[in-house]
Scaffold this motif. Structure first.
Motif, PDB file in Angstrom:
ATOM      1  N   THR A 111       0.843  -1.191   0.000  1.00  0.00           N
ATOM      2  CA  THR A 111       0.000   0.000   0.000  1.00  0.00           C
ATOM      3  C   THR A 111       0.880   1.243   0.000  1.00  0.00           C
ATOM      4  O   THR A 111       1.771   1.392   0.843  1.00  0.00           O
ATOM      5  N   ARG A 112       0.631   2.131  -0.959  1.00  0.00           N
ATOM      6  CA  ARG A 112       1.422   3.355  -1.044  1.00  0.00           C
ATOM      7  C   ARG A 112       0.983   4.324   0.046  1.00  0.00           C
ATOM      8  O   ARG A 112      -0.197   4.431   0.371  1.00  0.00           O
ATOM      9  N   ARG A 113       1.953   5.051   0.606  1.00  0.00           N
ATOM     10  CA  ARG A 113       1.687   5.952   1.718  1.00  0.00           C
ATOM     11  C   ARG A 113       2.231   7.339   1.353  1.00  0.00           C
ATOM     12  O   ARG A 113       3.439   7.509   1.183  1.00  0.00           O
ATOM     13  N   ARG A 261       8.406   6.120   4.925  1.00  0.00           N
ATOM     14  CA  ARG A 261       9.705   5.627   4.459  1.00  0.00           C
ATOM     15  C   ARG A 261       9.530   4.550   3.386  1.00  0.00           C
ATOM     16  O   ARG A 261       8.502   3.895   3.292  1.00  0.00           O
ATOM     17  N   GLN A 262      10.572   4.389   2.607  1.00  0.00           N
ATOM     18  CA  GLN A 262      10.575   3.334   1.589  1.00  0.00           C
ATOM     19  C   GLN A 262      10.804   1.989   2.265  1.00  0.00           C
ATOM     20  O   GLN A 262      11.790   1.789   2.973  1.00  0.00           O
ATOM     21  N   GLY A 269      10.155   5.689  -4.947  1.00  0.00           N
ATOM     22  CA  GLY A 269       9.163   6.629  -5.448  1.00  0.00           C
ATOM     23  C   GLY A 269       7.727   6.216  -5.235  1.00  0.00           C
ATOM     24  O   GLY A 269       6.811   6.961  -5.594  1.00  0.00           O
ATOM     25  N   SER A 270       7.498   5.039  -4.647  1.00  0.00           N
ATOM     26  CA  SER A 270       6.119   4.598  -4.427  1.00  0.00           C
ATOM     27  C   SER A 270       5.461   5.363  -3.285  1.00  0.00           C
ATOM     28  O   SER A 270       4.291   5.718  -3.365  1.00  0.00           O
ATOM     29  N   SER A 271       6.206   5.581  -2.223  1.00  0.00           N
ATOM     30  CA  SER A 271       5.692   6.272  -1.052  1.00  0.00           C
ATOM     31  C   SER A 271       6.642   7.416  -0.692  1.00  0.00           C
ATOM     32  O   SER A 271       7.812   7.404  -1.072  1.00  0.00           O
TER      33      SER A 271
END
Length: 381
Positions: A111-113, A261-262, A269-271
């Motif tokens: 899940t992206r944050r 944080r990644q 680049g997702s979160s």
């Protein structure tokens, strides 16, 4: 061909797709609890963003296939197919194959944050949080908006009241999880709107959040992980979680930054952080303070906290040299990039006054289009 979908702002795609890809798409979407139409749309966007030469898919004997795409995506896809010199059937097959490769069997996407933050008040964190979440939900993502600011502006703007002091809330699940009587998911509220089709929910603000920093000071345990501990059970229900942060550099903000944080299993680049700023000097000073806090936290816990980008909000060139020169300075940074420039227009204020989502109140306004631009940018970050 495409035809309007009366159920919402989508268009019918009628094409063909090899039977094995249709079956794999159906099974994988079911495993991931994703609508097939959203999977196809995501695959087309992956295909559009791919600059490598893709292998041809054997489409001999392809069967009829139909789905719905967000409005405008099918026409853009057909144009891209023409530019690349491939048939629509081949482009669709490549798109589905890409999505399947990006979502292997048995692996649930992270899940992206996205933490919308700036320690300076009044820069439009709430407007950007709400608009970004609406645009992502409009585009088929399951989105949770978290009102993490005790002032509760986000909740109020969407017609909700903050949770009164003493009642169960996000703060309960952060500081006193053993006292929580219900799942945090049950405290979320659906945001109505045909454009969102039930995909957008909000976790309202809690008045107790005014005392969160003091509560974290005496918390027994890893304070920086309290926000993640509370929200972790919700992640399987959403594709993206967007957090409207308080104008703070305290312990509560540390917890939100750490949550962005990644993760090890996550693509870069997702979160990360989406940072609203204004085209004036004090925004630059506040931005510098936020980055100092972020870099310090990242060093302390040996993590990577990415800045996805800046949003120059409430821009009005009529304010003269200060505004225009400041905008150029933001753009000249390069990293992080400026994701969008949101003009200072009346539609956002009117949407707030009527307590309606901007993309429902004024879907064709320039501000709404800029929110969609931010959503596109964070999808491809």
């Amino acid at each position: 061909m495409s035809s309007p979908n009366p159920a919402g702002e989508r268009e019918k795609l009628n094409s063909k797709l090899p039977a094995h890809l249709q079956q794999s798409l159906k099974v994988r979407a079911a495993q991931l609890q994703t609508d097939m139409q959203d999977a196809v749309a995501a695959g087309i966007r992956l295909w559009q963003g791919c600059t490598d030469q893709l292998p041809l898919v054997d489409t001999a004997g392809a069967d009829s296939f139909g789905t719905y795409l967000p409005e405008g995506l099918y026409d853009a896809f057909k144009e891209d197919c023409r530019d690349r010199g491939v048939s629509y059937i081949q482009g669709l097959a490549q798109s589905v194959a890409l999505w399947l490769a990006e979502h292997p069997a048995g692996v649930r996407p992270v899940t992206r944050r996205l933490v919308v933050c700036n320690q300076k008040g009044g820069v439009g964190k709430t407007a950007v949080s709400a608009g970004l979440a609406q645009a992502l939900a409009e585009d088929g993502q399951r989105v949770l908006l978290v009102d993490y600011d005790a002032q509760g502006h986000l909740s109020h703007q969407l017609g909700l009241k903050a949770v009164p002091a003493g009642e169960e809330s996000l703060i309960t699940h952060m500081l006193h999880r053993e006292q929580a009587r219900m799942p945090l998911l049950d405290l979320t509220v659906a945001i109505e709107g045909d454009r969102f089709e039930g995909r957008l929910r909000i976790l309202p603000a809690a008045f107790d959040a005014f005392l969160l920093d003091s509560g974290l000071t005496v918390f027994r345990g890893p304070r920086h992980a309290t926000f993640e501990r509370a929200l972790a059970p919700l992640e399987e229900h959403f594709d993206v979680i967007v957090i409207d942060s308080p104008p703070s550099l305290g312990l509560s903000m540390d917890a939100a930054l750490y949550y962005a944080r990644q993760r090890e299993e996550e693509k870069p680049g997702s979160s990360g952080l989406v940072i609203p700023v204004e085209a004036e000097d004090t925004s630059a000073q506040a931005y510098g303070m936020l980055i100092q806090q972020t870099e310090s936290l990242a060093r302390d816990y040996d993590v990577v906290i990415e800045q996805i980008g800046l949003v120059v909000n409430k821009f009005d060139s009529r304010r003269g040299y200060i505004a225009t020169s400041s905008l150029e300075k933001w753009k000249s940074l390069g990293t992080p990039p400026v994701l969008a420039v949101v003009p200072d227009l009346k539609e956002q204020r009117e949407a707030v006054r009527t307590q309606r989502p901007l993309l429902e109140y004024a879907p064709e306004s320039e501000q709404a289009h800029q929110m969609r631009k931010i959503a596109r940018a964070v999808r491809t970050a």
